[in-house]
Enzyme design. Structure first.
Site, mmCIF file in Angstrom:
data_model
loop_
_atom_site.group_PDB
_atom_site.id
_atom_site.type_symbol
_atom_site.label_atom_id
_atom_site.label_comp_id
_atom_site.label_asym_id
_atom_site.label_seq_id
_atom_site.Cartn_x
_atom_site.Cartn_y
_atom_site.Cartn_z
ATOM 1 N N SER A 162 -13.389 0.975 2.696
ATOM 2 C CA SER A 162 -12.352 0.708 1.695
ATOM 3 C C SER A 162 -11.354 1.848 1.638
ATOM 4 O O SER A 162 -11.697 2.985 1.287
ATOM 5 C CB SER A 162 -12.985 0.519 0.315
ATOM 6 O OG SER A 162 -11.985 0.576 -0.682
ATOM 7 N N SER A 204 0.835 -1.213 0.000
ATOM 8 C CA SER A 204 0.000 0.000 0.000
ATOM 9 C C SER A 204 0.864 1.256 0.000
ATOM 10 O O SER A 204 0.599 2.222 -0.728
ATOM 11 C CB SER A 204 -0.883 0.027 1.252
ATOM 12 O OG SER A 204 -1.802 -1.027 1.219
ATOM 13 N N ASP A 250 -6.677 -8.167 4.521
ATOM 14 C CA ASP A 250 -5.908 -9.075 3.658
ATOM 15 C C ASP A 250 -5.374 -10.294 4.402
ATOM 16 O O ASP A 250 -4.757 -11.171 3.789
ATOM 17 C CB ASP A 250 -4.740 -8.310 3.027
ATOM 18 C CG ASP A 250 -5.226 -7.276 2.021
ATOM 19 O OD1 ASP A 250 -6.313 -7.474 1.446
ATOM 20 O OD2 ASP A 250 -4.527 -6.267 1.828
ATOM 21 N N ARG A 294 -2.633 -14.241 -2.184
ATOM 22 C CA ARG A 294 -2.748 -14.551 -0.745
ATOM 23 C C ARG A 294 -3.339 -15.949 -0.512
ATOM 24 O O ARG A 294 -3.010 -16.597 0.475
ATOM 25 C CB ARG A 294 -3.543 -13.470 -0.025
ATOM 26 C CG ARG A 294 -2.864 -12.114 -0.127
ATOM 27 C CD ARG A 294 -3.283 -11.127 0.919
ATOM 28 N NE ARG A 294 -2.961 -9.773 0.492
ATOM 29 C CZ ARG A 294 -1.756 -9.197 0.590
ATOM 30 N NH1 ARG A 294 -0.752 -9.859 1.115
ATOM 31 N NH2 ARG A 294 -1.554 -7.971 0.158
ATOM 32 N N GLN A 315 -9.070 1.972 -0.503
ATOM 33 C CA GLN A 315 -8.870 2.291 -1.919
ATOM 34 C C GLN A 315 -9.860 3.351 -2.371
ATOM 35 O O GLN A 315 -9.497 4.291 -3.082
ATOM 36 C CB GLN A 315 -9.020 1.026 -2.772
ATOM 37 C CG GLN A 315 -7.904 0.024 -2.536
ATOM 38 C CD GLN A 315 -8.062 -1.239 -3.356
ATOM 39 O OE1 GLN A 315 -9.056 -1.412 -4.070
ATOM 40 N NE2 GLN A 315 -7.089 -2.126 -3.261
HETATM 41 C C1 S3P Z 1 -5.529 -1.489 -0.004
HETATM 42 C C2 S3P Z 1 -6.759 -1.554 0.578
HETATM 43 C C3 S3P Z 1 -7.499 -2.795 0.759
HETATM 44 C C4 S3P Z 1 -6.604 -4.021 0.622
HETATM 45 C C5 S3P Z 1 -5.679 -3.926 -0.546
HETATM 46 C C6 S3P Z 1 -4.798 -2.695 -0.433
HETATM 47 C C7 S3P Z 1 -4.898 -0.175 -0.176
HETATM 48 O O1 S3P Z 1 -8.502 -2.887 -0.232
HETATM 49 O O2 S3P Z 1 -7.378 -5.189 0.514
HETATM 50 O O3 S3P Z 1 -4.843 -5.070 -0.619
HETATM 51 O O4 S3P Z 1 -3.680 -0.117 -0.472
HETATM 52 O O5 S3P Z 1 -5.584 0.843 -0.026
HETATM 53 P P1 S3P Z 1 -9.955 -2.205 -0.017
HETATM 54 O O6 S3P Z 1 -9.786 -0.753 0.060
HETATM 55 O O7 S3P Z 1 -10.738 -2.612 -1.230
HETATM 56 O O8 S3P Z 1 -10.479 -2.821 1.244
#
Ligand code: S3P
Length: 455
Positions: free
Chosen positions: A181, A32, A334, A409, A183
């Site tokens: 989320s 991330s 994760d 994973r 993301q």
């Molecule tokens: C991440 C957020 C998570 C995670 C992904 C990385 C990120 O996803 O599962 O591996 O870097 O912001 P979500 O935001 O869809 O939960």
């Protein structure tokens, strides 16, 4: 990555009962944080130097996309994989229209965060990915980013491939996340950077805050206020002056989880993982393992590059089943595949609640974990969004062939299970591991695990 079926059967990878795991290792940089270091480096003015960048396929996809958008991201020593990278930033508002498709491979983070950046630049881009990414929902970013004024044409209304034409005169938004989320939060905040006024994201449950931390590190003003529900309200003002700043990427706690749990379930093991990020919004797994009675110590706690870091020592012992609350899910989203492996070796019943989001990861992880554990003789059930695993305090039978379904994973979690089970565990495809943890099999072997590739 080429996953085209060929006439010869693909090599499978097999993990076998191993003796005690021992030694000290370092896992690759946080995925991330690596994505965000490249992206914010590209939007900053000047040269950002990054140490410890994860050189996995997902992050390399982000780097390639940023290069196609006019920034320059490259290793300091070309051809070397030592995690030292630089980014020559072009500044907010200066992304160039890419000449070709942006192919983001397996990486949902690349796709969703880059769409945030693209949504408020007046250019058109075409975005695609591998078979796994093409199945994943993009409506969750398309919807808020459309409110800025961006236009999207998507496959089936929510999937890649898609075309985005960014807004020429973006309108700031205030957006309450319908799903927890990081993301989606990050996509909206990144869109807010090239938008006049204040862009706000309200998250009912806090998710990883690396975007907020790194924006501040580059000089942006980010306000974070608590919400009544226990959530947060995050606001960024448009057109901040982002100035290039050095970044040190800590070891990825989501990658560390695999050797960590291997050490807990293989009798007699004693393993240290150095330099792992322990940001409180990523440590839900450590809380669970503590409740399960695991012998884990956080040594030499310190701060590196604005993130808390520790060396983690894990020693094998008896694990007990636990009830894992849904509110913890965003802080360990994760880690469920490998937590389920720990639960299969624990004594009693482990209930993992509120796992709906696992259905839309690189694969349907809820189904994949349940099918894989079942194939290895574990008592497992999915009830609604909950996963229930029963163990008797010793490693299960094993012997399953696991379909990894382009999911790194799932691949790593079942290789970890196989080092503890009585019979070998075989995965059909180890290639996806390179998206997040290049060198995983080598590191596991270094600790004493027996993992082999077989035709
Ligand atoms: C991440 C957020 C998570 C995670 C992904 C990385 C990120 O996803 O599962 O591996 O870097 O912001 P979500 O935001 O869809 O939960």
């Amino acid at each position: 990555m080429d996953h085209t079926p060929s006439s010869s059967p693909p090599a499978s990878t097999v993990a076998r009962t191993s003796g005690p795991l021992a030694g000290a290792i370092r896992v690759p940089g946080d995925k991330s944080i690596s994505h965000r270091a490249l992206m914010l480096g590209a939007l900053a003015i000047g040269k950002t130097e990054i140490t410890g960048l994860l050189e996995g396929e997902d992050v390399l996809a982000t780097a390639a996309a940023l290069n196609a958008l006019g920034a320059r991201a490259a290793p300091v020593a070309s051809g070397q994989r030592d995690g030292r990278w630089f980014v020559d930033g072009i500044g907010i508002g200066a992304l160039a229209e890419p000449e070709d498709l942006l192919d983001l491979g397996n990486s949902g983070t690349s796709a969703r965060l880059l769409l945030g950046m693209l949504a408020t630049h007046p250019i058109t881009a075409f975005v695609t990915g591998d078979a796994s990414l093409l199945r994943r929902p993009m409506g969750r970013v398309v919807e808020p980013l459309s409110r800025f004024g961006a236009r999207f044409v998507t496959r089936g209304g929510t999937r890649l491939p898609l075309a985005v034409s960014g807004a020429a005169s973006p309108i700031p938004i205030s957006y309450r996340l319908p799903v927890p989320s990081a993301q989606v939060k990050s996509a909206v905040l990144l869109a807010g950077l090239n938008t006049p006024g204040a862009t706000t994201v309200i998250e009912p449950q806090p998710t990883r805050d690396h975007t907020e931390r790194m924006l501040r590190h580059f000089g942006a003003a980010v306000a974070v206020e608590p919400e009544e529900s226990g959530g947060r309200r995050v606001t960024v003002d448009g057109f901040p002056e982002l100035a290039a700043a050095p970044i040190t990427v800590p070891g990825d706690p989501s990658s560390a989880a695999f050797p960590l749990i291997a050490a807990l379930i293989v009798p007699g093991s004693d393993v240290i993982i150095n330099g792992v990020g322990i940001n409180a919004l990523r440590t839900g797994l450590l809380e669970c393992l503590h409740e399960m009675g695991a012998d884990i110590a956080l040594l030499n706690q310190r701060e590196e590059g604005g993130e808390p870091v520790a060396d983690i020592r894990a020693r094998a012992g008896t694990l007990m089943g636990a009830d894992i609350p849904a509110e913890r899910a965003p802080r360990m989203i994760d880690e469920y595949p490998v937590l389920a492996v720990a639960a299969a070796c624990a004594r009693g019943r482990t209930v993992m609640r509120g796992l709906a989001e696992l259905r839309v990861k690189e694969s349907d992880r809820l189904a994949g974990i349940a099918a894989g554990l079942d194939a290895c003789g574990v008592r497992v059930a999915v009830e609604g969004d909950n996963l229930i695993v029963e163990g008797d305090g010793s490693p299960p039978k094993g012997g399953g062939l696991i379909a990894t379904q382009l999911d790194h994973r799932i691949a790593m979690a079942f290789l970890v299970l196989g080092v503890a089970t009585k019979q070998p565990v075989r995965i059909d495809d180890a290639a996806p591991i390179a998206t997040s943890f290049p060198g995983f099999i080598g590191l596991m072997k270094q600790l004493g695990a027996t993992i082999t590739e077989e035709g």
